[in-house]
Scaffold this motif. Structure first.
Motif, mmCIF file in Angstrom:
data_model
loop_
_atom_site.group_PDB
_atom_site.id
_atom_site.type_symbol
_atom_site.label_atom_id
_atom_site.label_comp_id
_atom_site.label_asym_id
_atom_site.label_seq_id
_atom_site.Cartn_x
_atom_site.Cartn_y
_atom_site.Cartn_z
ATOM 1 N N ALA A 189 0.824 -1.200 0.000
ATOM 2 C CA ALA A 189 0.000 0.000 0.000
ATOM 3 C C ALA A 189 0.863 1.257 0.000
ATOM 4 C CB ALA A 189 -0.938 -0.001 1.208
ATOM 5 N N SER A 190 1.974 1.222 0.734
ATOM 6 C CA SER A 190 2.842 2.390 0.801
ATOM 7 C C SER A 190 3.429 2.702 -0.564
ATOM 8 C CB SER A 190 3.961 2.159 1.817
ATOM 9 O OG SER A 190 3.436 1.999 3.116
ATOM 10 N N THR A 191 3.826 1.653 -1.272
ATOM 11 C CA THR A 191 4.386 1.860 -2.610
ATOM 12 C C THR A 191 3.331 2.437 -3.546
ATOM 13 O OG1 THR A 191 5.932 0.023 -2.319
ATOM 14 C CG2 THR A 191 5.469 0.723 -4.579
ATOM 15 N N ALA A 192 2.122 1.860 -3.485
ATOM 16 C CA ALA A 192 1.036 2.338 -4.338
ATOM 17 C C ALA A 192 0.659 3.771 -3.983
ATOM 18 C CB ALA A 192 -0.177 1.421 -4.202
ATOM 19 N N THR A 193 0.615 4.064 -2.676
ATOM 20 C CA THR A 193 0.264 5.410 -2.233
ATOM 21 C C THR A 193 1.310 6.413 -2.682
ATOM 22 O OG1 THR A 193 -0.904 4.550 -0.294
ATOM 23 C CG2 THR A 193 -0.217 6.857 -0.226
ATOM 24 N N ALA A 194 2.574 6.059 -2.541
ATOM 25 C CA ALA A 194 3.648 6.956 -2.958
ATOM 26 C C ALA A 194 3.547 7.259 -4.449
ATOM 27 C CB ALA A 194 5.004 6.329 -2.630
ATOM 28 N N THR A 195 3.258 6.229 -5.231
ATOM 29 C CA THR A 195 3.127 6.415 -6.679
ATOM 30 C C THR A 195 1.956 7.335 -6.998
ATOM 31 O OG1 THR A 195 4.047 4.217 -7.093
ATOM 32 C CG2 THR A 195 2.764 5.224 -8.869
ATOM 33 N N GLU A 196 0.820 7.084 -6.341
ATOM 34 C CA GLU A 196 -0.371 7.893 -6.612
ATOM 35 C C GLU A 196 -0.181 9.342 -6.174
ATOM 36 O OE1 GLU A 196 -5.156 8.006 -5.562
ATOM 37 O OE2 GLU A 196 -3.776 6.800 -4.350
ATOM 38 N N LEU A 197 0.376 9.525 -4.972
ATOM 39 C CA LEU A 197 0.569 10.883 -4.467
ATOM 40 C C LEU A 197 1.579 11.649 -5.296
ATOM 41 C CD1 LEU A 197 0.461 10.369 -0.589
ATOM 42 C CD2 LEU A 197 -1.344 11.150 -2.124
ATOM 43 N N THR A 198 2.609 10.948 -5.764
ATOM 44 C CA THR A 198 3.590 11.592 -6.642
ATOM 45 C C THR A 198 2.913 12.069 -7.920
ATOM 46 O OG1 THR A 198 5.398 10.245 -5.769
ATOM 47 C CG2 THR A 198 5.732 11.261 -7.929
ATOM 48 N N ARG A 199 2.043 11.200 -8.465
ATOM 49 C CA ARG A 199 1.317 11.572 -9.682
ATOM 50 C C ARG A 199 0.411 12.770 -9.423
ATOM 51 N NH1 ARG A 199 -3.656 10.751 -11.173
ATOM 52 N NH2 ARG A 199 -4.068 9.281 -9.474
ATOM 53 N N LEU A 200 -0.292 12.751 -8.281
ATOM 54 C CA LEU A 200 -1.192 13.855 -7.969
ATOM 55 C C LEU A 200 -0.427 15.154 -7.737
ATOM 56 C CD1 LEU A 200 -3.690 12.037 -5.572
ATOM 57 C CD2 LEU A 200 -4.139 12.838 -7.892
ATOM 58 N N LEU A 201 0.701 15.054 -7.017
ATOM 59 C CA LEU A 201 1.494 16.254 -6.768
ATOM 60 C C LEU A 201 2.039 16.827 -8.067
ATOM 61 C CD1 LEU A 201 2.712 18.229 -4.778
ATOM 62 C CD2 LEU A 201 4.661 16.671 -4.504
ATOM 63 N N GLU A 212 1.440 20.446 -9.536
ATOM 64 C CA GLU A 212 2.553 21.279 -9.981
ATOM 65 C C GLU A 212 2.340 21.753 -11.415
ATOM 66 O OE1 GLU A 212 7.348 20.925 -9.621
ATOM 67 O OE2 GLU A 212 6.335 19.301 -10.686
ATOM 68 N N ASP A 213 1.920 20.834 -12.274
ATOM 69 C CA ASP A 213 1.677 21.196 -13.679
ATOM 70 C C ASP A 213 0.538 22.202 -13.791
ATOM 71 O OD1 ASP A 213 3.684 19.479 -14.392
ATOM 72 O OD2 ASP A 213 2.349 17.842 -15.012
ATOM 73 N N ALA A 214 -0.531 21.978 -12.994
ATOM 74 C CA ALA A 214 -1.671 22.899 -13.040
ATOM 75 C C ALA A 214 -1.271 24.283 -12.547
ATOM 76 C CB ALA A 214 -2.821 22.344 -12.194
ATOM 77 N N VAL A 215 -0.459 24.315 -11.489
ATOM 78 C CA VAL A 215 0.005 25.606 -10.962
ATOM 79 C C VAL A 215 0.851 26.332 -11.996
ATOM 80 C CG1 VAL A 215 1.562 26.668 -9.282
ATOM 81 C CG2 VAL A 215 -0.131 24.994 -8.521
ATOM 82 N N GLN A 216 1.753 25.576 -12.639
ATOM 83 C CA GLN A 216 2.607 26.199 -13.641
ATOM 84 C C GLN A 216 1.788 26.710 -14.831
ATOM 85 O OE1 GLN A 216 6.057 26.773 -13.310
ATOM 86 N NE2 GLN A 216 5.407 28.154 -14.941
ATOM 87 N N THR A 217 0.792 25.913 -15.238
ATOM 88 C CA THR A 217 -0.083 26.346 -16.325
ATOM 89 C C THR A 217 -0.830 27.611 -15.935
ATOM 90 O OG1 THR A 217 -0.375 24.080 -17.113
ATOM 91 C CG2 THR A 217 -2.044 25.676 -17.768
ATOM 92 N N LEU A 234 -2.196 32.602 -6.130
ATOM 93 C CA LEU A 234 -1.895 31.300 -5.529
ATOM 94 C C LEU A 234 -1.540 31.444 -4.056
ATOM 95 C CD1 LEU A 234 0.212 29.751 -8.420
ATOM 96 C CD2 LEU A 234 -2.117 29.145 -7.761
ATOM 97 N N ASN A 235 -0.841 32.516 -3.732
ATOM 98 C CA ASN A 235 -0.464 32.744 -2.341
ATOM 99 C C ASN A 235 -1.693 32.995 -1.475
ATOM 100 O OD1 ASN A 235 1.554 33.310 -0.206
ATOM 101 N ND2 ASN A 235 0.695 35.365 -0.316
ATOM 102 N N LEU A 236 -2.686 33.689 -2.028
ATOM 103 C CA LEU A 236 -3.911 33.944 -1.281
ATOM 104 C C LEU A 236 -4.600 32.639 -0.902
ATOM 105 C CD1 LEU A 236 -5.526 36.954 -3.198
ATOM 106 C CD2 LEU A 236 -4.606 36.978 -0.875
#
Length: 206
Positions: free
Chosen positions: A87-99, A103-108, A169-171
Motif C-alpha cells: 500500500a505504501s508503494t502504491a500510495t507513494a506512486t499515486e501521491l507523486t502523480r497527484l502532486l 505542480e503542472d496545473a500551478v505552472q499552467t 496562488l499565495n492567497l
C-alpha cells in the motif's frame, strides 16, 4: 483437530470433559466410601484412567491452542507487513502523480496569468502611445478608452487589470489546515478575495 486451528473454544471443551471425568472419579470414590458395593474396582480404575487421559488431552489442547495462536499472530504480522509495504508503494506512486498534476496545473495557471498580464501591459503601452490619458475612467474623446494610475485598462464599461498569478496562488495556498477530514484555507476570506479578483476580469462597470 490436526488440520483445524485450535481455539479457546476447543480448550474449554477439553477442560470441561476433563472436569466431568474427574467428577465421575470423585463420585465413584464417594460411593465406595458410602458403602455402595455395586462399584467395582474395574469401574473405578477405568474412570481414573479416563480422567487421567482427559486431563492430559486438556493440557495438550491448551499447548496446541497457544502454538496456533502464536502461529496466527506471526502470519497476521507477515500479512500486515506485505499490506503496508504494498500500500505504501502504491500510495507513494499515486501521491507523486497527484502532486505532479498539481505542480503542472500551478505552472499552467502562472503561465496563463503571466500571458494575460503581459497583454494588459502591452495594451497600456499602446494606449499611452495613442495619447489616452490616465484618468481612471473611459474618455469619450478617445473612443471610450481609458487608463487608471495602476495600469487598469478601460474599454467602454469594461475594466481589465493585471492578475499576478503567484499572488493569487499565495492567497489560496499560503495557509491550509485540516477541518472535518478536508483541507481548507485557514483564512476563507483570502480564498474569496482570490476568486473575486479572477471574477472581476473583464467585468462590466455601470
Amino acid at each position: 483437530m490436526t488440520d483445524t486451528m485450535v481455539t479457546a473454544e476447543h480448550v474449554k471443551l477439553a477442560e470441561r470433559e476433563a472436569a466431568e471425568a474427574e467428577a465421575l472419579v470423585a463420585s465413584l470414590e464417594q460411593a465406595v466410601i458410602n458403602g455402595d458395593e455395586s462399584v467395582t474396582p474395574e469401574q473405578l480404575q477405568s474412570s481414573e484412567s479416563l480422567s487421567r487421559f482427559a486431563s492430559l488431552r486438556a493440557s495438550a489442547t491448551r499447548l496446541r491452542a497457544e502454538r496456533d495462536r502464536i502461529a496466527a499472530e506471526v502470519a497476521a504480522r507477515r500479512d500486515l507487513r506485505v499490506e503496508i509495504e504494498s500500500a505504501s508503494t502504491a500510495t507513494a506512486t499515486e501521491l507523486t502523480r497527484l502532486l505532479k498534476a498539481v505542480e503542472d496545473a500551478v505552472q499552467t495557471f502562472v503561465d496563463r496569468t503571466e500571458g494575460h498580464d503581459e497583454r494588459v501591459r502591452e495594451w497600456g503601452q499602446r494606449l499611452r502611445a495613442l495619447g489616452v490619458p490616465e484618468m481612471g475612467r473611459p474618455s469619450a474623446a478617445h473612443e471610450g478608452l481609458g487608463l487608471s494610475a495602476v495600469g487598469d485598462i478601460l474599454a467602454g464599461n469594461t475594466r481589465v487589470q493585471q492578475i499576478n498569478g503567484p499572488h493569487i496562488l499565495n492567497l489560496i495556498f499560503r495557509h491550509f489546515e485540516a477541518s472535518g477530514g478536508r483541507l481548507v484555507p485557514a483564512d476563507p476570506q483570502r480564498r474569496e478575495a482570490a476568486f473575486a479578483l479572477l471574477a472581476s476580469l473583464g467585468a462590466k462597470e455601470e
